[in-house]
Design an enzyme around this catalytic site. Structure first.
Site, PDB file in Angstrom:
ATOM      1  N   GLY A  44       0.848  -1.185   0.000  1.00  0.00           N
ATOM      2  CA  GLY A  44       0.000   0.000   0.000  1.00  0.00           C
ATOM      3  C   GLY A  44       0.879   1.228   0.000  1.00  0.00           C
ATOM      4  O   GLY A  44       1.988   1.204   0.537  1.00  0.00           O
ATOM      5  N   GLN A  49       2.961   9.981   1.284  1.00  0.00           N
ATOM      6  CA  GLN A  49       4.256   9.294   1.410  1.00  0.00           C
ATOM      7  C   GLN A  49       5.202   9.598   0.260  1.00  0.00           C
ATOM      8  O   GLN A  49       6.385   9.249   0.322  1.00  0.00           O
ATOM      9  CB  GLN A  49       4.052   7.776   1.512  1.00  0.00           C
ATOM     10  CG  GLN A  49       3.312   7.357   2.776  1.00  0.00           C
ATOM     11  CD  GLN A  49       3.162   5.850   2.844  1.00  0.00           C
ATOM     12  OE1 GLN A  49       2.265   5.281   2.235  1.00  0.00           O
ATOM     13  NE2 GLN A  49       4.045   5.198   3.575  1.00  0.00           N
ATOM     14  N   CYS A  96       5.256   0.071   7.878  1.00  0.00           N
ATOM     15  CA  CYS A  96       4.932   1.200   7.004  1.00  0.00           C
ATOM     16  C   CYS A  96       6.202   1.618   6.278  1.00  0.00           C
ATOM     17  O   CYS A  96       7.266   1.705   6.893  1.00  0.00           O
ATOM     18  CB  CYS A  96       4.405   2.355   7.851  1.00  0.00           C
ATOM     19  SG  CYS A  96       3.978   3.808   6.891  1.00  0.00           S
ATOM     20  N   LEU A  97       6.087   1.881   4.987  1.00  0.00           N
ATOM     21  CA  LEU A  97       7.267   2.277   4.212  1.00  0.00           C
ATOM     22  C   LEU A  97       7.881   3.576   4.733  1.00  0.00           C
ATOM     23  O   LEU A  97       9.065   3.824   4.527  1.00  0.00           O
ATOM     24  CB  LEU A  97       6.904   2.421   2.723  1.00  0.00           C
ATOM     25  CG  LEU A  97       6.503   1.134   1.993  1.00  0.00           C
ATOM     26  CD1 LEU A  97       6.070   1.440   0.570  1.00  0.00           C
ATOM     27  CD2 LEU A  97       7.634   0.110   2.002  1.00  0.00           C
ATOM     28  N   HIS A 138      -5.147   1.227   7.072  1.00  0.00           N
ATOM     29  CA  HIS A 138      -3.798   1.762   7.241  1.00  0.00           C
ATOM     30  C   HIS A 138      -3.541   2.902   6.241  1.00  0.00           C
ATOM     31  O   HIS A 138      -3.056   3.973   6.620  1.00  0.00           O
ATOM     32  CB  HIS A 138      -2.764   0.642   7.061  1.00  0.00           C
ATOM     33  CG  HIS A 138      -1.339   1.090   7.172  1.00  0.00           C
ATOM     34  ND1 HIS A 138      -0.495   0.680   8.176  1.00  0.00           N
ATOM     35  CD2 HIS A 138      -0.597   1.921   6.374  1.00  0.00           C
ATOM     36  CE1 HIS A 138       0.687   1.255   8.007  1.00  0.00           C
ATOM     37  NE2 HIS A 138       0.661   2.000   6.915  1.00  0.00           N
ATOM     38  N   GLU A 139      -3.903   2.674   4.978  1.00  0.00           N
ATOM     39  CA  GLU A 139      -3.666   3.701   3.952  1.00  0.00           C
ATOM     40  C   GLU A 139      -4.602   4.892   4.137  1.00  0.00           C
ATOM     41  O   GLU A 139      -4.203   6.046   3.939  1.00  0.00           O
ATOM     42  CB  GLU A 139      -3.827   3.110   2.546  1.00  0.00           C
ATOM     43  CG  GLU A 139      -2.830   2.003   2.197  1.00  0.00           C
ATOM     44  CD  GLU A 139      -1.397   2.345   2.542  1.00  0.00           C
ATOM     45  OE1 GLU A 139      -0.994   3.503   2.352  1.00  0.00           O
ATOM     46  OE2 GLU A 139      -0.669   1.449   3.016  1.00  0.00           O
ATOM     47  N   HIS A 142      -3.309   7.333   6.472  1.00  0.00           N
ATOM     48  CA  HIS A 142      -2.295   8.222   5.894  1.00  0.00           C
ATOM     49  C   HIS A 142      -2.911   9.494   5.324  1.00  0.00           C
ATOM     50  O   HIS A 142      -2.356  10.579   5.491  1.00  0.00           O
ATOM     51  CB  HIS A 142      -1.521   7.516   4.769  1.00  0.00           C
ATOM     52  CG  HIS A 142      -0.359   6.699   5.247  1.00  0.00           C
ATOM     53  ND1 HIS A 142       0.710   7.237   5.927  1.00  0.00           N
ATOM     54  CD2 HIS A 142      -0.080   5.382   5.129  1.00  0.00           C
ATOM     55  CE1 HIS A 142       1.586   6.284   6.211  1.00  0.00           C
ATOM     56  NE2 HIS A 142       1.127   5.140   5.744  1.00  0.00           N
TER      57      HIS A 142
END
Ligand code: NI
Length: 184
Positions: A44, A49, A96-97, A138-139, A142
């Site tokens: 994701g 990000q 998470c990235l 989760h996304e 963001h």
């Protein structure tokens, strides 16, 4: 084009992202988001990000061999609005990235209902559960300026504080290009 991924500590990750004007051509941006996400081996990625405070995120679980429920789960979510979250909360280890090498259990509701446009500006209202719901939650967080570490206990937060400080300085080992806010 592969973007560097914005690291924890950057203000863009804490802003509520803005709606995108309906009808905007998203072809190139969506392509770049997928390319960036795949290069970082993520499932994701949300626009903040890559430094863009707009309500867009992409998911792709089709490459996960150990998650057979996700074989058809590749989607673009534009101007998403979470309508409902319900069902028993369950915990799962998330990462998470933007927060590399930190993995912690997060509790989330089992089921969601969400309204969103796809990349062609078709409007959808859809229900998801299990792992799909979790990835979307989760996304979605963001684009609301929220991160998975916000759900941790204060003890856990204290335990990862040093790691987070290092991440924001760019002192972290990743196999993808990063943009750290406090890197000198
Ligand atoms: Ni994330």
């Amino acid at each position: 084009m592969i973007y560097p991924i914005v690291m924890y500590g950057d203000a863009v990750l804490r802003k509520r992202a803005a709606d995108i004007k309906v009808g905007t051509d998203l072809t190139e941006l969506v392509r770049d988001m997928y390319e960036t996400m795949h290069a970082a081996h993520g499932i994701g990625l949300a626009a903040p990000q890559i430094g863009k405070s707009i309500r867009l995120f992409v998911v792709d679980g089709t490459t996960l061999d150990d998650e057979p429920t996700l074989t058809d789960f590749k989607k673009v979510f534009v101007n998403a609005v979470m309508l409902d979250e319900e069902g028993k909360e369950w915990d799962f280890e998330e990462g998470c990235l933007s927060i590399p090498n930190v993995r912690e259990d997060v509790w989330r509701h089992e089921k969601i209902r969400i309204k969103y446009y796809d990349e062609n500006w078709n409007l959808h209202e859809e229900e998801f559960d299990g792992m799909k719901a979790r990835i979307i939650q989760h996304e979605y967080d963001h684009i609301e300026g929220k991160l998975f570490i916000d759900y941790l206990t204060s003890l856990k937060k204290r335990m990862i504080k040093g790691k987070l400080t290092n991440i924001s300085k760019g002192i972290v080992d990743t196999d993808y290009r990063i943009l750290a806010p406090l890197k000198r």
